[in-house]
Design a protein around this motif. Structure first.
Motif, PDB file in Angstrom:
ATOM      1  N   THR A  48      54.545  70.441  34.130  1.00 21.17           N
ATOM      2  CA  THR A  48      53.186  70.178  34.619  1.00 21.17           C
ATOM      3  C   THR A  48      52.324  71.436  34.613  1.00 21.17           C
ATOM      4  OG1 THR A  48      53.886  70.558  36.914  1.00 21.17           O
ATOM      5  CG2 THR A  48      53.989  68.286  36.088  1.00 21.17           C
ATOM      6  N   GLN A  49      52.691  72.449  33.841  1.00 16.82           N
ATOM      7  CA  GLN A  49      51.918  73.695  33.838  1.00 16.82           C
ATOM      8  C   GLN A  49      50.462  73.469  33.446  1.00 16.82           C
ATOM      9  OE1 GLN A  49      52.831  76.937  34.833  1.00 16.82           O
ATOM     10  NE2 GLN A  49      54.424  75.651  35.745  1.00 16.82           N
ATOM     11  N   GLN A  50      50.228  72.547  32.545  1.00 16.53           N
ATOM     12  CA  GLN A  50      48.856  72.282  32.126  1.00 16.53           C
ATOM     13  C   GLN A  50      48.194  71.200  32.980  1.00 16.53           C
ATOM     14  OE1 GLN A  50      47.474  74.272  29.815  1.00 16.53           O
ATOM     15  NE2 GLN A  50      49.489  75.284  29.957  1.00 16.53           N
ATOM     16  N   GLY A  51      48.946  70.689  33.928  1.00 19.53           N
ATOM     17  CA  GLY A  51      48.413  69.596  34.731  1.00 19.53           C
ATOM     18  C   GLY A  51      48.451  68.308  33.928  1.00 19.53           C
TER      19      GLY A  51
ATOM     20  N   PRO B 276      48.376  68.981  39.750  1.00 13.68           N
ATOM     21  CA  PRO B 276      47.455  70.092  39.446  1.00 13.68           C
ATOM     22  C   PRO B 276      48.012  70.987  38.343  1.00 13.68           C
ATOM     23  CG  PRO B 276      48.743  70.618  41.384  1.00 13.68           C
ATOM     24  CD  PRO B 276      49.115  69.198  41.003  1.00 13.68           C
ATOM     25  N   ARG B 277      47.150  71.804  37.758  1.00 15.11           N
ATOM     26  CA  ARG B 277      47.582  72.786  36.759  1.00 15.11           C
ATOM     27  C   ARG B 277      48.435  73.867  37.417  1.00 15.11           C
ATOM     28  NH1 ARG B 277      45.086  72.994  31.800  1.00 15.11           N
ATOM     29  NH2 ARG B 277      43.404  71.467  31.472  1.00 15.11           N
ATOM     30  N   ASN B 278      49.245  74.521  36.574  1.00 11.61           N
ATOM     31  CA  ASN B 278      50.068  75.653  37.004  1.00 11.61           C
ATOM     32  C   ASN B 278      50.962  75.293  38.191  1.00 11.61           C
ATOM     33  OD1 ASN B 278      48.800  77.400  35.082  1.00 11.61           O
ATOM     34  ND2 ASN B 278      47.035  77.545  36.485  1.00 11.61           N
ATOM     35  N   SER B 279      51.528  74.090  38.114  1.00 12.29           N
ATOM     36  CA  SER B 279      52.419  73.654  39.186  1.00 12.29           C
ATOM     37  C   SER B 279      53.776  73.296  38.610  1.00 12.29           C
ATOM     38  CB  SER B 279      51.835  72.430  39.899  1.00 12.29           C
ATOM     39  OG  SER B 279      51.746  71.322  39.016  1.00 12.29           O
TER      40      SER B 279
ATOM     41  N   THR C 246      55.352  69.372  44.311  1.00  9.18           N
ATOM     42  CA  THR C 246      55.184  70.549  43.454  1.00  9.18           C
ATOM     43  C   THR C 246      55.834  71.740  44.143  1.00  9.18           C
ATOM     44  OG1 THR C 246      53.055  71.088  44.469  1.00  9.18           O
ATOM     45  CG2 THR C 246      53.003  69.742  42.475  1.00  9.18           C
TER      46      THR C 246
END
Length: 764
Positions: free
Chosen positions: A264-267, A171-174, A111
């Motif tokens: 992958t923003q939402q995971g 993970p979220r916000n990655s 990430t």
């Protein structure tokens, strides 16, 4: 000598802190397998050199983490339990070898910002490696999981025979990426390793494929791959050396890597399926399509576990929790290889780089100097169908290469070690009546492979002098002793087939070991081509793999290598009492001269359990009428030199050989002469062991004992009748029945001591 270290099963330890598949209960004998045994030394020395990753029995794919950018001798499996970072997950590995190789098709999820340049070799924090903790890592047969701490990614791996299956939870916000590295390999400074050519091709936003051709310990290996993602790639970069190709759909070169970006923003969980082949991209695609038909990671992992339970339940045991963990992990390690090298359509890459075709399965990874001793005899007992395929795979090399394998890897001969120990493996299979083996073809192959000179086997020198002169052929004493044994094996099959002239020739050659026995020093020692003893001679001085008369050992350790005629060795030594006295000295002398060979470890006196030349020696007291001493030392090795820690083996595990020694010895017997049809009895460790022979037949070994201190046989029965022999025939085991021992704390110096109770040379 390593103490027994009790550890908690990591799969149990981590189930409460790691979500997902790792929480599922493990059932059957697979529940006792700890893939972390033998993955890293506790206090220096050797540990096993095993990997903890996901694979299925005898599979082509071993999907496992590499903790080094450029693995080498000390981390031959790619993983060291003592390391703190992971460089990525590659799809092929060797188990327990002393040489590193494979590490094909490295995949690493990341990430954030990611470099397209691989890190500096073994420098933490460089490249795309990540820190990890054993507190967030688990492994079981067919499954591996780790938390990549630098990226907060949970990585899970499973496998089929020809394919790897990855599950990465981001993970979220990655900013999520997957790195593919085709330059990752054995240290380029070893074995002239280099990438000859490689390619990554983008087929569409869910699919990539390619190949790499690499040369190293195995020459010019070809590995093709086909990878699918369950989510679309939103961006990618293809790289060769330091040049980034943006927008290209293909990159070729000798230092090829790629980075694939995902939203992958939402995971989310990314699934990655990768099929491999030694033949073609099309075959890699076909392998994957046949073996992983859906995006169901858990089912694939369940199927892998079921395959392992099917194999491991071939021996059902009763014993302590520690004994079960060591035993079933050993059986697991024994069944990791030889490795499938043919594709689902039967195609394989032959030793001459042409494409072969098989109706069964074509195998490679034949570490024969190690595995002919106990692993292959164990396969003839538990893996008869595969044994036929092993034999036919070796015959395939004979057809294309001219002689049988010495040490074959990815279909290529690397000539590691000495002798040609395909011979006892093939002879053993024929003599035990393994179905599916062409007897005349086997005989042609073993005879010609004993006459055609090749590295470390100059047969014209052998027949001219009747031994190997050290000034002509280095490692001369070890080669003389080991080739004499191989020749004995050829002679036995010649005799069975009525080839009298050949029998006489090879039987005579099998006695050449006598020519290096020095009656003055009572050791086997080197001569020159004129027949003069080479001096000075020091029986404690170690050799390695050249430049010394002994191979990975010394004169003490090689003294006992006459497995085909132990009664004669007893006579050469001076009779029963002299033989026992010398054995006693062997197990008690701790004197050393200079540096030990790196493979010398697990010492009891001069006995070095960490390397194979010593493996049969604990059983030799039976040949001189003092079997209670065999019982003592066999138990001592099992109890002190195997444990459940990451440092669970006394030396390199060597493709199942160290494990096969334990499996046989825990059952209570061992193949001192692996092609004789004879097992020599030691000290059975388990309360009960039932070997499933097929067709409804079972052979059980039972012990009646009060405690773990009861290591000495007091009496025995076979199918209810008194049994005093210190050996048992393979045919008696195959017939089924019950061998029961009454054990005690003190030696019974009357059991098994008669001359008629001593092991014979052969039951065939």
């Amino acid at each position: 000598m390593k103490p027994i270290v009790k550890i908690i099963s990591l799969g149990t330890l981590l189930s409460a802190v790691v979500p997902g598949y790792s929480q599922r209960p493990v059932t059957g004998p697979a529940a006792f397998v700890n893939p972390f045994i033998g993955t890293g030394a506790v206090n220096g020395g050797l540990s096993g050199n095993n990997y903890p990753g996901a694979t299925v029995p005898f599979g082509m794919v071993q999907l496992s983490p590499d903790t080094r950018e450029a693995p080498d001798w000390g981390t031959a499996s790619g993983y060291d339990y003592n390391d703190k970072t992971i460089a990525g997950f590659s799809h092929t590995h060797l188990s327990g070898t002393g040489v590193a190789e494979l590490f094909d098709l490295l995949v690493m999820p990341t990430t954030g910002a990611v470099t397209t340049v691989a890190g500096e070799p073994d420098k933490p924090g460089s490249g795309y490696r990540s820190a990890f903790s054993h507190q967030q890592e688990t492994a079981r047969p067919g499954y591996y999981q780790v938390k990549l701490l630098d990226y907060d990614i949970n990585a899970e791996l499973t496998a089929t025979t020809h394919a790897g299956f990855h599950r990465y939870t981001y993970p979220r916000n990655s900013k999520g990426h997957v790195v593919i590295d085709l330059n990752h390999s054995l240290n380029k400074g070893s074995w002239s390793t280099r990438i000859i050519q490689s390619q990554i091709r983008v087929v569409n936003n869910h699919t990539i494929e390619g190949f790499r051709i690499i040369t190293g310990w195995a020459k010019m290996r070809k590995v093709y791959f086909h990878i699918q993602f369950n989510k679309p790639v939103v961006r990618y970069q293809l790289v060769n050396d330091n040049t980034v190709y943006t927008g290209n759909k293909v990159v070729n070169g000798s230092n090829v890597r790629a980075v694939f970006d995902f939203d992958t923003q939402q995971g989310f969980t990314l699934l990655v399926k990768a099929g491999i082949s030694p033949v073609s991209v099309e075959n890699a695609r076909q392998n994957l399509a046949q073996e992983i038909t859906a995006w169901n990671f858990d089912k694939t992992a369940d199927d892998a576990a079921a395959l392992w339970n099917k194999e491991l339940q071939k021996i059902n045991i009763d014993g302590s929790e520690q004994q079960k963990q060591i035993f079933y992990t050993a059986l697991y390690h024994t069944f990791l290889q030889p490795n499938t090298l043919s594709d689902v359509n039967g195609a394989y890459m032959a030793s001459d780089y042409t494409q072969g075709k098989t109706k069964g399965t074509h195998y490679s990874t034949f570490s024969l100097w190690d595995t002919y001793r106990a692993a292959h005899p164990l396969y003839t007992l538990l893996q008869q169908t595969r044994t036929a395929d092993f034999v036919n795979s070796m015959l395939n090399q004979y057809r294309s290469y001219g002689y049988l394998p010495v040490w074959q890897l990815w279909g290529q001969e690397n000539y590691c070690m000495i002798g040609n120990h395909s011979i006892p493996v093939l002879v053993d299979a024929v003599m035990k009546g393994i179905p599916g083996v062409e007897v005349e073809k086997v005989y042609e192959a073993i005879k010609n492979s004993s006459l055609i000179s090749h590295p470390n086997s100059p047969f014209q020198v052998w027949e001219q002098y009747g031994y190997m002169p050290e000034n002509i052929q280095s490692q001369s004493v070890s080669i003389t002793l080991e080739m004499a044994y191989d020749d004995w094996c050829v002679a036995q099959l010649a005799k069975k087939l009525g080839k009298t002239e050949d029998y006489n020739r090879f039987q005579r050659r099998s006695q050449y070991y006598e020519h290096l026995f020095n009656s003055a020093t009572r050791f086997f020692q080197p001569k020159d081509e004129k027949g003069n003893w080479i001096t000075p001679f020091d029986p404690y001085k170690y050799g390695s793999n050249g430049g010394n008369p002994f191979t990975e050992g010394n004169a003490w350790q090689y003294y006992w290598y006459v497995p085909h005629n132990m009664p004669h060795l007893v006579q050469l030594t001076g009779g029963d009492n002299a033989f026992v006295t010398k054995l006693d000295s062997f197990f008690t002398h701790s004197h050393t001269t200079g540096e030990k060979n790196d493979n010398a470890s697990g010492f009891i006196g001069q006995y070095a359990h960490g390397n194979e030349p010593s493996h049969h020696v604990t059983y030799l007291y039976n040949y001189a009428g003092q079997p209670w001493k065999t019982q003592y030392y066999a138990a001592k090795v099992m109890n002190e030199l195997y444990n459940t820690s990451s440092s669970g083996y006394a030396g390199n595990e060597d493709c199942g050989e160290m494990s096969a020694w334990y499996v046989f010895s825990a059952l209570g017997f061992y193949p001192v002469n692996p092609a004789s049809g004879i097992y020599v009895i030691g000290s059975p460790q388990l309360k009960r062991a039932a070997i499933q022979l097929g067709a409804g037949k079972t052979f059980e070994v039972r012990t009646r004992k009060q405690s773990d201190k009861d290591i000495y046989i007091q009496s025995a029965t076979l199918n209810g009748k008194p049994y005093t022999r210190t050996w048992i025939k393979h045919s008696d085991v195959l017939a089924g029945g019950v061998l029961e021992f009454v054990m005690g704390e003190q030696p019974n110096t009357n059991w098994g001591t008669g001359v008629a109770d001593r092991p014979i040379n052969s039951s065939f």
